[in-house]
Design a protein around this motif. Structure first.
Motif, PDB file in Angstrom:
ATOM      1  N   SER A  73       0.339   6.559   1.104  1.00 10.42           N
ATOM      2  CA  SER A  73      -0.238   5.383   1.747  1.00 10.42           C
ATOM      3  C   SER A  73      -1.622   5.189   1.165  1.00 10.42           C
ATOM      4  CB  SER A  73      -0.323   5.564   3.263  1.00 10.42           C
ATOM      5  OG  SER A  73      -1.122   4.540   3.844  1.00 10.42           O
ATOM      6  N   LEU A  74      -1.833   4.075   0.484  1.00 10.27           N
ATOM      7  CA  LEU A  74      -3.131   3.828  -0.144  1.00 10.27           C
ATOM      8  C   LEU A  74      -4.199   3.426   0.868  1.00 10.27           C
ATOM      9  CD1 LEU A  74      -1.946   1.889  -3.327  1.00 10.27           C
ATOM     10  CD2 LEU A  74      -2.603   4.303  -3.157  1.00 10.27           C
ATOM     11  N   GLY A  75      -3.776   3.071   2.064  1.00  9.88           N
ATOM     12  CA  GLY A  75      -4.726   2.732   3.108  1.00  9.88           C
ATOM     13  C   GLY A  75      -5.014   1.257   3.257  1.00  9.88           C
ATOM     14  N   THR A  76      -4.991   0.522   2.152  1.00  5.67           N
ATOM     15  CA  THR A  76      -5.205  -0.920   2.190  1.00  5.67           C
ATOM     16  C   THR A  76      -4.255  -1.608   1.219  1.00  5.67           C
ATOM     17  OG1 THR A  76      -6.950  -0.726   0.510  1.00  5.67           O
ATOM     18  CG2 THR A  76      -7.641  -0.731   2.818  1.00  5.67           C
ATOM     19  N   PRO A  77      -3.840  -2.829   1.523  1.00  7.01           N
ATOM     20  CA  PRO A  77      -4.070  -3.567   2.762  1.00  7.01           C
ATOM     21  C   PRO A  77      -3.368  -2.892   3.946  1.00  7.01           C
ATOM     22  CG  PRO A  77      -2.443  -4.696   1.449  1.00  7.01           C
ATOM     23  CD  PRO A  77      -2.979  -3.580   0.592  1.00  7.01           C
ATOM     24  N   GLY A  78      -3.847  -3.175   5.146  1.00  8.94           N
ATOM     25  CA  GLY A  78      -3.306  -2.531   6.320  1.00  8.94           C
ATOM     26  C   GLY A  78      -1.876  -2.940   6.625  1.00  8.94           C
TER      27      GLY A  78
ATOM     28  N   ALA B  28      -0.796   2.421   6.977  1.00  8.81           N
ATOM     29  CA  ALA B  28      -1.866   2.214   6.008  1.00  8.81           C
ATOM     30  C   ALA B  28      -3.017   1.674   6.831  1.00  8.81           C
ATOM     31  CB  ALA B  28      -1.454   1.220   4.927  1.00  8.81           C
ATOM     32  N   GLU B  29      -4.044   2.506   7.030  1.00 10.89           N
ATOM     33  CA  GLU B  29      -5.134   2.115   7.927  1.00 10.89           C
ATOM     34  C   GLU B  29      -6.489   2.576   7.396  1.00 10.89           C
ATOM     35  OE1 GLU B  29      -5.841   1.649  12.731  1.00 10.89           O
ATOM     36  OE2 GLU B  29      -4.570   3.273  12.005  1.00 10.89           O
ATOM     37  N   GLY B  30      -6.696   2.286   6.094  1.00  8.61           N
ATOM     38  CA  GLY B  30      -8.032   2.454   5.555  1.00  8.61           C
ATOM     39  C   GLY B  30      -8.258   3.640   4.641  1.00  8.61           C
ATOM     40  N   ALA B  31      -7.449   4.684   4.748  1.00  7.01           N
ATOM     41  CA  ALA B  31      -7.672   5.881   3.936  1.00  7.01           C
ATOM     42  C   ALA B  31      -6.405   6.246   3.170  1.00  7.01           C
ATOM     43  CB  ALA B  31      -8.103   7.051   4.814  1.00  7.01           C
ATOM     44  N   GLU B  32      -6.574   6.784   1.988  1.00  3.49           N
ATOM     45  CA  GLU B  32      -5.414   7.206   1.194  1.00  3.49           C
ATOM     46  C   GLU B  32      -4.886   8.540   1.716  1.00  3.49           C
ATOM     47  OE1 GLU B  32      -4.358   8.446  -3.399  1.00  3.49           O
ATOM     48  OE2 GLU B  32      -5.694   6.723  -3.047  1.00  3.49           O
ATOM     49  N   VAL B  33      -3.591   8.569   1.982  1.00  2.00           N
ATOM     50  CA  VAL B  33      -2.955   9.761   2.532  1.00  2.00           C
ATOM     51  C   VAL B  33      -1.697  10.060   1.725  1.00  2.00           C
ATOM     52  CG1 VAL B  33      -1.988  10.853   4.585  1.00  2.00           C
ATOM     53  CG2 VAL B  33      -3.796   9.149   4.829  1.00  2.00           C
ATOM     54  N   GLU B  34      -1.498  11.332   1.395  1.00  2.00           N
ATOM     55  CA  GLU B  34      -0.293  11.769   0.703  1.00  2.00           C
ATOM     56  C   GLU B  34       0.615  12.507   1.677  1.00  2.00           C
ATOM     57  OE1 GLU B  34      -2.236  12.506  -3.730  1.00  2.00           O
ATOM     58  OE2 GLU B  34      -2.058  14.193  -2.328  1.00  2.00           O
ATOM     59  N   PHE B  35       1.910  12.253   1.551  1.00  2.00           N
ATOM     60  CA  PHE B  35       2.920  12.922   2.364  1.00  2.00           C
ATOM     61  C   PHE B  35       3.892  13.633   1.428  1.00  2.00           C
ATOM     62  CE2 PHE B  35       1.438   9.212   4.658  1.00  2.00           C
ATOM     63  CZ  PHE B  35       1.262   9.667   5.959  1.00  2.00           C
ATOM     64  N   ARG B  36       4.061  14.920   1.637  1.00  2.15           N
ATOM     65  CA  ARG B  36       5.031  15.638   0.806  1.00  2.15           C
ATOM     66  C   ARG B  36       6.277  16.027   1.602  1.00  2.15           C
ATOM     67  NH1 ARG B  36       2.187  21.569  -0.315  1.00  2.15           N
ATOM     68  NH2 ARG B  36       2.330  22.395   1.829  1.00  2.15           N
ATOM     69  N   LYS B  37       6.245  15.810   2.906  1.00  4.92           N
ATOM     70  CA  LYS B  37       7.403  16.121   3.736  1.00  4.92           C
ATOM     71  C   LYS B  37       7.461  15.162   4.909  1.00  4.92           C
ATOM     72  CE  LYS B  37       9.428  19.917   6.510  1.00  4.92           C
ATOM     73  NZ  LYS B  37       9.237  21.329   6.947  1.00  4.92           N
TER      74      LYS B  37
ATOM     75  N   PRO C 221       0.800  -1.218   0.000  1.00  4.35           N
ATOM     76  CA  PRO C 221       0.000   0.000   0.000  1.00  4.35           C
ATOM     77  C   PRO C 221       0.836   1.273   0.000  1.00  4.35           C
ATOM     78  CG  PRO C 221       0.111  -0.892   2.205  1.00  4.35           C
ATOM     79  CD  PRO C 221       0.825  -1.869   1.321  1.00  4.35           C
ATOM     80  N   PHE C 222       2.160   1.113   0.019  1.00  7.62           N
ATOM     81  CA  PHE C 222       3.042   2.285   0.080  1.00  7.62           C
ATOM     82  C   PHE C 222       3.776   2.458  -1.243  1.00  7.62           C
ATOM     83  CE2 PHE C 222       2.751   0.467   4.385  1.00  7.62           C
ATOM     84  CZ  PHE C 222       2.140   1.545   5.038  1.00  7.62           C
ATOM     85  N   LEU C 223       3.731   3.661  -1.787  1.00  7.63           N
ATOM     86  CA  LEU C 223       4.365   3.915  -3.074  1.00  7.63           C
ATOM     87  C   LEU C 223       4.742   5.387  -3.174  1.00  7.63           C
ATOM     88  CD1 LEU C 223       1.905   5.440  -4.864  1.00  7.63           C
ATOM     89  CD2 LEU C 223       1.065   3.109  -4.944  1.00  7.63           C
ATOM     90  N   VAL C 224       5.437   5.717  -4.251  1.00 13.77           N
ATOM     91  CA  VAL C 224       5.792   7.099  -4.555  1.00 13.77           C
ATOM     92  C   VAL C 224       5.024   7.519  -5.795  1.00 13.77           C
ATOM     93  CG1 VAL C 224       7.643   8.691  -5.151  1.00 13.77           C
ATOM     94  CG2 VAL C 224       8.069   6.836  -3.528  1.00 13.77           C
TER      95      VAL C 224
END
Length: 242
Positions: free
Chosen positions: A74-79, A222-231, A64-67
């Motif tokens: 974090s795509l959120g799933t799978p956890g 990764a816990e259910g929701a898509e989150v973007e991190f820029r820093k 669920p983790f990518l660039v």
């Protein structure tokens, strides 16, 4: 012996300064003579490793983790968790994040150690919550921390705990510090000795002390929701000032 004595004196001095009445206890202190290091290079996940239980025995399950577009996602799933290879102590962690679509759950874990220590998923750690409208809550995951007004905020003392159905959540001090959905939030986490302070968009939202741990890895969820991190920036704490 000299090195140990020096480190003890340095940490004790910083802790004394941190709790001093000479500074605004809720203001974000300024770090001096410290070199910041980005934990994310904007290209790949070098320096991190994913721990996603569903990937153990199924090669078709994707992490669920990518660039994407220069952001850590974090795509959120799978956890699961994205965990730094290195461990850290006495530092400031600065994160800028936003929910890419629907609001949901995520978190930054500090002082992480034993993987899958809770529910065969969560590493032993102290979680700083990023869940929408709850940013800055503490969750105790096989580690513990103390806050002011403990019983008022955490609930009946006899129900406190760090696993199972115990009261592991310590709500933040001020909801309403988050930006509207789609906008970028900044979260600053100062870990110094056995204390943890958290600011969301420059508002102090939590302060814990007497933690059962003072060093470890850093993890993103990764816990259910898509989150973007820029820093995702780490700065050693060697000197503080307002």
């Amino acid at each position: 012996m000299y090195k140990l004595t020096f480190l003890f004196c340095l940490t004790a001095g910083l802790l004394s300064f941190w709790g001093s009445t000479r500074v605004n206890p809720t203001a974000l202190p300024v770090l001096q003579k410290s070199k910041a290091k980005s934990l994310f290079n904007g290209k790949d996940l070098t320096g991190w490793h994913a721990d996603v239980p569903r990937m153990d025995n199924n090669p078709e399950v994707k992490s669920p983790f990518l660039v994407r577009n220069g952001m850590l996602v974090s795509l959120g799933t799978p956890g699961g968790h994205l965990i730094t290879d290195a461990s850290y102590q006495n530092y400031r962690l600065e994160i800028e994040y936003r929910f890419a679509g629907k609001p949901g759950n995520c978190g930054a874990l500090v002082h992480a150690s034993t993987p899958r220590a809770l529910y065969e998923m969560f590493p032993k750690s102290i979680e700083v919550q990023m869940m929408h409208q709850n940013a800055g809550d503490f969750w105790c995951i096989q580690e513990d921390i103390v806050v002011p007004d403990m019983e008022k905020r955490r609930g009946p003392k006899e129900k406190w705990g760090v696993n199972g159905d115990k009261l592991r959540r310590i709500p933040n001090l001020t909801d309403g510090s988050e930006k509207p959905l789609g906008e970028w939030n900044s979260m600053t986490i100062d870990c110094l000795g056995n204390a943890v302070k958290v600011w969301v968009n420059n508002d102090m939202v939590n302060h814990g002390y007497d933690a059962t741990v003072s060093q470890g890895q850093i993890a993103l969820q990764a816990e259910g929701a898509e989150v973007e991190f820029r820093k995702v920036m780490l700065t050693p704490i060697t000197k503080l000032t307002n």
